[in-house]
Scaffold this active site. Structure first.
Site, PDB file in Angstrom:
ATOM      1  N   SER A 248       0.851  -1.190   0.000  1.00 11.79           N
ATOM      2  CA  SER A 248       0.000   0.000   0.000  1.00 11.79           C
ATOM      3  C   SER A 248       0.890   1.244   0.000  1.00 11.79           C
ATOM      4  CB  SER A 248      -0.955  -0.038   1.202  1.00 11.79           C
ATOM      5  OG  SER A 248      -1.877   1.025   1.156  1.00 11.79           O
TER       6      SER A 248
ATOM      7  N   ARG B  34     -13.123   7.070   8.244  1.00 13.78           N
ATOM      8  CA  ARG B  34     -12.748   5.657   8.238  1.00 13.78           C
ATOM      9  C   ARG B  34     -13.763   4.813   7.474  1.00 13.78           C
ATOM     10  NH1 ARG B  34      -8.061   2.852   8.687  1.00 13.78           N
ATOM     11  NH2 ARG B  34      -8.401   0.755   9.527  1.00 13.78           N
TER      12      ARG B  34
ATOM     13  N   ASP C 162      -8.626  -4.969  -6.333  1.00 10.98           N
ATOM     14  CA  ASP C 162      -8.247  -3.761  -5.589  1.00 10.98           C
ATOM     15  C   ASP C 162      -8.785  -2.536  -6.323  1.00 10.98           C
ATOM     16  OD1 ASP C 162      -6.982  -1.662  -4.245  1.00 10.98           O
ATOM     17  OD2 ASP C 162      -5.031  -2.653  -4.175  1.00 10.98           O
TER      18      ASP C 162
ATOM     19  N   HIS D 299      -7.989  -4.331  -1.733  1.00 13.20           N
ATOM     20  CA  HIS D 299      -6.718  -3.763  -1.304  1.00 13.20           C
ATOM     21  C   HIS D 299      -6.165  -4.466  -0.067  1.00 13.20           C
ATOM     22  CE1 HIS D 299      -3.598  -0.758  -1.183  1.00 13.20           C
ATOM     23  NE2 HIS D 299      -3.907  -0.416   0.050  1.00 13.20           N
ATOM     24  N   ASP D 300      -7.040  -4.963   0.787  1.00 14.90           N
ATOM     25  CA  ASP D 300      -6.601  -5.619   2.023  1.00 14.90           C
ATOM     26  C   ASP D 300      -6.007  -7.004   1.802  1.00 14.90           C
ATOM     27  OD1 ASP D 300      -7.116  -3.557   3.711  1.00 14.90           O
ATOM     28  OD2 ASP D 300      -8.906  -4.415   4.633  1.00 14.90           O
TER      29      ASP D 300
END
Length: 567
Positions: free
Chosen positions: A285, A356, A511, A548-549
């Site tokens: 990232s 968040r 992603d 993305h994680d």
């Protein structure tokens, strides 16, 4: 569905305080999110469901000239500089701890809805208000760690200077005699140095399974170092740290940062540890940006590079999503009324929660959420509610609630902006080199106390307007070439320093924050620069739906590729 939930939730911010200008911010931010999400699907129109929600905002909230603020609506100057350093009274934020004034609802044909999600916000505000009377905001700490303090000032890329700075770090494994087995692990935006448990801090780290004996970062072979980035809040110097000149938190007088600044600070740590060359620079990232930047800054210090779900330059969609997070955070009255100088009062917890939630939407993928949540409601036996109702909404709500007091709001602003500024192209690097040359004298002079509002940057008088239709834009590019040709020569020149550095580039098809084309761009650019030792791996949706994680979750895939590459 997740984006619609966020837009609905934005309407709470400051409504119970009757702060009318906030409606404009809500409307503009919601529009930006709608555009960003929809444009990522190759369309320039805002989805009808989002338009319908936006139409629900009272007309009075929609100024016909949304960029114009009058003194009657805004107590500070209408054209106040964007980077204002004026310190507003910390007590101003305390008014928001008061019980909201909810008007009496006259008898109607249907019962008034309940809003437990707003009760949670108000209860948290009251608790924080009581705590703020006896001390400052929460201490952002991940546990025991090592601290390197540099007493030598550091010049930053945009002209700022830190007279001294701290870097929090942790290590695993043993440094060999010739100090040739060091691996520097770069973190994502909000991660601490605690990537793996230690004897002093047994809490599992954010990359716990990827580090250790026999793991991808094998501590039987490597000496692994992980730092909290400069600008962070987990032990390294950042906006929450004390300015040695004022003896008050830097807050928004902290200077603008870049990825290169963060890496230079890490190199100071390596100097302190007497490590002249890394076996590898590894990052995921934001860390994938830094791992590349380390090699560009000084290729002689980096033996090999691993960049997972990173990029060579930030692209518009990623910038747009981080922008919306910053906007909603800065719209929190606890931030806006103090201009970020909230350290002796209430932190902007609600803005952080919503930021968040926006971020979490970008961390995972739609296909995963289809499998994980579908259209399930938390309790299908109850009537629908405007508060979190679908399982996906409760998931986002929990993610924001859990995180809103775990990270410093100003660190989020500064570090995310540093991500937006990232570009390894030669043009920006040359301009930065010249700017650093012009500012080098600042290291020889004593720190000066600058007057408030010393920055004169203002918003443009006329907002951006579309120049071409989407059809013309799409017709002007060959399929698949739009992301590689427009500035590839600039990137090739900028990344030429890495032509002899073995590099692993990993991307994930699901992603949406760092789409796979950005990792293809890295690999292709390195090859065009003459690098013949580039390994590019892309995991399709058949391998990972975690978006993305994936770099946090896929030990076999991502971890296996890293282990094989490092040897």
């Amino acid at each position: 569905m997740a984006s619609v939930h966020l837009i609905l939730y934005f309407q709470y911010i400051d409504v119970h305080e009757n702060n009318k200008p906030c409606f404009e911010i809500i409307f503009e931010t919601a529009l930006e999110i709608g555009r960003a999400i929809h444009c990522s699907n190759s369309s320039m129109n805002i989805p009808k469901p989002i338009i319908n929600i936006l139409r629900g905002v009272p007309r009075a909230a929609r100024s016909s000239k949304p960029r114009v603020r009058t003194d009657a609506l805004q107590p500070w100057a209408a054209r106040r500089p964007v980077h204002s350093t004026g310190k507003h009274s910390a007590q101003a934020a305390a008014v928001y701890a008061a019980e909201p004034s909810i008007p009496d609802v006259p008898q109607s044909s249907n019962p008034q809805l309940a809003f437990p999600c707003l009760h949670n916000v108000e209860e948290r505000t009251q608790k924080l208000s009581r705590r703020s009377m006896s001390g400052p905001e929460p201490s952002y700490t991940s546990g025991k760690h090592n601290t390197f303090r540099s007493h030598k000032p550091i010049l930053l890329d945009w002209g700022g200077v830190l007279p001294r700075f701290d870097i929090a770090y942790e290590t695993w494994g043993t440094l060999n005699a010739d100090k040739s087995n060091a691996v520097l692990l770069h973190t994502g935006l909000s991660a601490s140095s605690h990537a793996h448990s230690t004897a002093d801090n047994p809490k599992p780290g954010w990359w716990e399974k990827f580090i250790g004996p026999g793991a991808p970062l094998d501590t039987n072979k490597y000496f692994v170092i992980c730092t909290n980035v400069l600008g962070g809040c987990y032990g390294s110097t950042g906006p929450a740290s004390l300015d040695p000149t004022s003896q008050q938190p830097y807050a928004t007088s902290f200077p603008i940062l870049t990825m290169h600044d963060m890496v230079r600070a890490q190199f100071r740590l390596l100097d302190y540890l007497s490590i002249n060359k890394l076996y590898a620079s590894v990052g995921c990232s934001m860390g994938g940006m830094q791992s590349l930047a380390a090699g560009v800054i000084d290729s002689s210090r980096v033996g090999r590079i691993v960049s997972v779900s990173g990029c060579a330059r930030s692209h518009p969609y990623s910038i747009a999503m981080r922008h919306t997070q910053r906007q909603v955070l800065m719209s929190d009255p606890n931030w806006a009324n103090t201009r970020g100088n909230y350290y002796n009062s209430l932190p902007p917890h609600q803005g952080m929660k919503l930021a968040r939630e926006i971020a979490t939407v970008t961390y995972r993928s739609g296909p995963e959420w289809e499998k994980r949540f579908g259209r399930q409601r938390a309790d299908p036996n109850r009537p629908p509610a405007l508060c979190p109702d679908f399982l996906i909404e409760t998931y986002l709500d929990h993610a924001g609630e859990k995180w809103c007091l775990e990270y410093d709001a100003n660190s989020l602003l500064y570090v995310s902006k540093a991500m937006d500024l990232f570009d390894l192209g030669a043009q920006l690097q040359n301009a930065t080199t010249e700017r650093r040359r012009q500012n080098a004298g600042k290291l020889q002079t004593k720190p000066q106390t600058l007057p408030h509002d010393s920055c004169t940057l203002v918003l443009p008088e006329k907002p951006y307007e579309e120049q071409d239709s989407s059809e013309n834009i799409m017709a002007s590019e060959k399929p698949g070439s739009a992301h590689l040709d427009s500035a590839s020569e600039d990137l090739v020149q900028g990344m030429a320093a890495l032509r002899d550095t073995p590099t692993l580039v990993v991307g994930v098809a699901s992603d949406i924050l760092f789409p796979a084309f950005q990792q293809r761009e890295i690999a292709e650019t390195l090859r065009k620069a003459g690098n013949r030792v580039v390994t590019h791996v892309e995991f399709g949706e058949d391998r990972s739906l975690f978006g993305h994680d994936t770099f946090l979750l896929d030990l076999e895939g991502v971890g296996g590729e890293i282990k094989k590459f490092l040897g």
